[in-house]
Design a protein around this motif. Sequence first.
Motif, mmCIF file in Angstrom:
data_model
loop_
_atom_site.group_PDB
_atom_site.id
_atom_site.type_symbol
_atom_site.label_atom_id
_atom_site.label_comp_id
_atom_site.label_asym_id
_atom_site.label_seq_id
_atom_site.Cartn_x
_atom_site.Cartn_y
_atom_site.Cartn_z
ATOM 1 N N VAL A 52 38.854 34.445 46.566
ATOM 2 C CA VAL A 52 39.757 35.027 47.667
ATOM 3 C C VAL A 52 39.515 34.295 48.956
ATOM 4 N N CYS A 53 40.482 33.394 49.365
ATOM 5 C CA CYS A 53 40.459 32.823 50.446
ATOM 6 C C CYS A 53 41.539 33.351 51.624
ATOM 7 N N LEU A 54 41.074 33.599 52.780
ATOM 8 C CA LEU A 54 41.220 34.057 53.960
ATOM 9 C C LEU A 54 41.543 33.372 55.241
ATOM 10 N N PRO A 55 42.418 33.233 55.736
ATOM 11 C CA PRO A 55 42.246 32.532 57.314
ATOM 12 C C PRO A 55 41.214 33.218 58.157
ATOM 13 N N ALA A 56 40.570 32.333 58.721
ATOM 14 C CA ALA A 56 39.475 32.802 59.776
ATOM 15 C C ALA A 56 40.200 33.348 60.985
ATOM 16 N N SER A 57 39.396 34.450 61.570
ATOM 17 C CA SER A 57 40.134 34.900 62.836
ATOM 18 C C SER A 57 39.284 34.102 64.111
ATOM 19 N N ASN A 58 40.254 34.037 65.085
ATOM 20 C CA ASN A 58 39.819 33.284 66.278
ATOM 21 C C ASN A 58 38.555 34.098 67.237
ATOM 22 N N THR A 59 38.534 35.378 66.840
ATOM 23 C CA THR A 59 37.414 36.283 67.226
ATOM 24 C C THR A 59 36.044 35.497 67.048
ATOM 25 N N VAL A 60 35.306 35.128 67.959
ATOM 26 C CA VAL A 60 34.026 34.789 68.018
ATOM 27 C C VAL A 60 32.947 35.914 67.410
ATOM 28 N N GLN A 61 32.188 35.628 66.664
ATOM 29 C CA GLN A 61 31.060 36.632 66.079
ATOM 30 C C GLN A 61 30.031 37.054 66.932
ATOM 31 N N HIS A 107 32.472 33.325 59.274
ATOM 32 C CA HIS A 107 33.685 33.508 60.239
ATOM 33 C C HIS A 107 34.129 34.884 60.091
ATOM 34 N N LEU A 108 34.501 35.723 61.077
ATOM 35 C CA LEU A 108 35.187 36.801 60.952
ATOM 36 C C LEU A 108 36.643 36.583 60.406
ATOM 37 N N VAL A 109 37.378 37.570 60.040
ATOM 38 C CA VAL A 109 38.658 37.493 59.462
ATOM 39 C C VAL A 109 39.460 38.749 60.253
ATOM 40 N N PRO A 140 48.903 23.282 45.366
ATOM 41 C CA PRO A 140 50.251 23.371 44.711
ATOM 42 C C PRO A 140 51.406 24.364 45.598
ATOM 43 N N PHE A 141 51.037 24.838 46.547
ATOM 44 C CA PHE A 141 51.675 25.635 47.289
ATOM 45 C C PHE A 141 51.499 25.530 48.809
ATOM 46 N N GLU A 142 52.443 26.009 49.537
ATOM 47 C CA GLU A 142 52.364 25.776 50.732
ATOM 48 C C GLU A 142 51.561 26.868 51.770
ATOM 49 N N ILE A 143 50.685 26.144 52.554
ATOM 50 C CA ILE A 143 49.350 26.798 53.208
ATOM 51 C C ILE A 143 49.147 26.082 54.540
ATOM 52 N N GLN A 144 48.719 27.114 55.376
ATOM 53 C CA GLN A 144 48.325 26.718 56.588
ATOM 54 C C GLN A 144 47.208 25.733 56.647
ATOM 55 N N PRO A 145 46.995 24.708 57.408
ATOM 56 C CA PRO A 145 45.640 24.221 57.430
ATOM 57 C C PRO A 145 44.843 24.998 58.398
ATOM 58 N N GLY A 146 43.542 24.620 58.512
ATOM 59 C CA GLY A 146 42.613 25.217 59.141
ATOM 60 C C GLY A 146 41.631 26.098 58.621
ATOM 61 N N ARG A 147 40.571 26.603 59.496
ATOM 62 C CA ARG A 147 39.308 27.289 59.197
ATOM 63 C C ARG A 147 39.576 28.563 58.151
ATOM 64 N N TYR A 148 39.110 28.780 56.875
ATOM 65 C CA TYR A 148 39.147 29.877 56.106
ATOM 66 C C TYR A 148 37.660 30.361 55.563
ATOM 67 N N VAL A 149 37.824 31.554 54.896
ATOM 68 C CA VAL A 149 36.633 32.186 54.320
ATOM 69 C C VAL A 149 36.904 32.524 52.924
ATOM 70 N N LYS A 150 35.807 31.938 52.103
ATOM 71 C CA LYS A 150 36.264 32.178 50.815
ATOM 72 C C LYS A 150 35.131 33.140 50.237
#
Length: 535
Positions: free
Chosen positions: A386-395, A264-266, A310-320
């Motif tokens: 390193v975990c980052l939320p995925a972008s809504n932009t399509v590759q 996924h893009l970020v 153990p911390f607040e995090i938004q659910p959804g697609r991520y890239v690791k």
Amino acid sequence: MTNEWYENSLEEFFNMSSEPAKAFNLNEPALTVREMTTILESAPAGIGILKNRVLGWANDIFYSMLGYDPNSLKGKNVRILYSDQEEYDRVGLGLYSNLDKHGVSLVETMLLRKDGTLFDCRIRASKLNRDDPSMGMIVVITDISELKQLQLQLQQTHKMEAIGLLAGGISHDFNNILMGIQGHLSLMQIDVSDTEKIRAHTKHIGRLVKTAAELTTLLLGFARGGKYQISALNINDLVGMALDIFKPTRKDIIVHETYEKMIHLVDADQSQLKQVFLNLLINASQAMSEQGDIFVTTQNFFIEEDNGYPFEIQPGRYVKVTVKDTGIGMDMETRKKIFDPFFSTKEVGDKKGRGLGLSTAFGVIKNHGGFILVDSEKGKGASFHVCLPASNTVQAKEKDEDQQCFDDIQKGSETVLLVDDEDEVVNAGKKFLEKLGYKPIVARNGLEAVEIFKLYKDEISLVVLDLIMPKMSGKQAFSEIKTIRKDAKILISTGYAMDDKIKGFLTQGCDGFIQKPFSLNEFARVLRKIIDKTV
């Protein structure tokens, strides 16, 4: 709302707070309301009571950090403390949603002082009475302006360290590229009559030029200031660029790379993320004094709403992105401190580490809405995730334009004004235009470009304009040409990467941007895209 509620709320808070006081020493009496008031007034943070975002009691520090007289905000909505409605709504949503879920909440924001200045702060909140939400909440405000400034300084300091590392290997990389280009040019002279071999040599030279351009782009990115410039990025490409810098510095380390193909893009700042990955690679290498292995992997994953973190995090697609080493590892006490500024496991006087890399990486990833996890045991290496939320932009799958046959390239017959002061750029650009069927007119500086445009303004379909030139800069020439003909089509061509200055041109009537060096195919595509564009 009456003052009676505030007094009752404060009394309720003091009464609740007195119970824990007894637990310290059962023989001592509970703290009185007067004693609790003294403690709260002396606290080194702003403390106040809110109900429905209306302020009740607050200590003197609360008022002094905001520049108001004591009690002057009592009974007023805290909207007055925010610069705009959007930030007021965001903070409110963050505070109340976490209070409902966890009973406590933490939000970072900027509050507005009475004199109109803003300051960075951290707001902690908890329910005044866990059994009675209608009692409101108690908030603790901490001024973190100095901490924010320190974080920026740390980022810039480590960026300069990264530039030093980059400069150490840049001559090695460029000399290898130049050797490759020289080698193919020499072989072309031998194989001058073999069309297929000539084509193969030129293809390799093109790839080498592209690699050199990526290195200069990387230099420009690291040299830029700490300001974020967000775009949709491919993590695999960024990790690869960081590895290109790192690998020449530790050839005794074997790097194993595993990339998810459809990653996924970020939405992120390219320079900042490359710095993070480079920091992690350097950190991993320093955990191995001699030879070893580093494993780098990328993958897509999904975080559920009930995720167990153990911390607040938004659910959804991520890239690791995982960087794993076979180094000395860490015990639990070290793992707890590794993201603290200036914490380092290096000996005093060891220039390898100043405790900046991981704290900087943590701050960058947090500011991008992500998080970093670490797994490690003493003697068993370490893994950083390193975990980052995925972008809504399509590759989008990019077409390899350099493989396109010349007969299939879009051509034209319009008149194009090419403005540049470098002979090599002018010669190549003029020949590109002629090969594509255009009628080129050349100007060697901005002043000459303006004069030519005045004479041929009705014939020129497009101006290809460099920015840095003698006599008159590209910026001034741009304005002059637009004054002569408002609808003049202008393509900015420069060796600098896209930045705020160039983005400014794009919002002021510029029709496009192309970064040097560029191929014939890329140039042809951009020319036709702009010339064919209709208002």
